[in-house]
Design an enzyme around this catalytic site. Structure first.
Site: not given
Ligand code: 5GP
Ligand code: ZN
Length: 114
Positions: A94, A100
């Site tokens: 990440q 997301h």
């Protein structure tokens, strides 16, 4: 969050959305890893999927999944196949700290991921 790039995209301060409703936005990834690479985000700032701990946020994640399916159908990858993935924290890779879902498709995808 004023310093969050994905909040700025959701607020249409920068970039271009490919989908939007009251709670969710989607846009093409800046550095696409497949012919279709769309990011689906909640408009609400939540840093990581491990922060999803209540029913309201869980419902929001479910709605993001529905949006991912809709975009996959619109882009013509629904039948061939696609992947929806969320990276959580450093070991998963990440790099942006606003939840997301990556929607990836349009080519044969490898498994397991690196
Ligand atoms: P992560 O590594 O956090 O799972 O994914 C972050 C994704 O956001 C990456 O695929 C990266 O290319 C994308 N990204 C980072 N900054 C921007 C940006 O400003 N605009 C867009 N459209 N995508 C971005
Ligand atoms: Zn944010």
């Amino acid at each position: 969050m004023s310093d969050c790039i994905f909040c700025k995209i959701a607020n249409k301060e920068i970039g271009a959305l490919v989908y939007e409703d009251d709670t969710v936005a989607a846009f093409n990834d800046l550095n696409p890893q497949a012919p279709v690479h769309v990011l689906i985000i909640p408009k609400k700032h939540i840093a990581r999927i491990s922060d999803v701990t209540n029913g309201e946020d869980a419902a929001l994640m479910g709605h993001m999944m529905v949006v991912a399916n809709k975009i996959a159908a619109e882009r013509g990858i629904a039948e061939g196949g696609y992947r929806v993935v969320a990276n959580c924290n450093e070991d998963a890779g990440q790099s942006v700290w606003h939840i997301h879902f990556h929607l990836l498709g349009g080519r044969q995808l490898g498994w397991p991921p690196g």
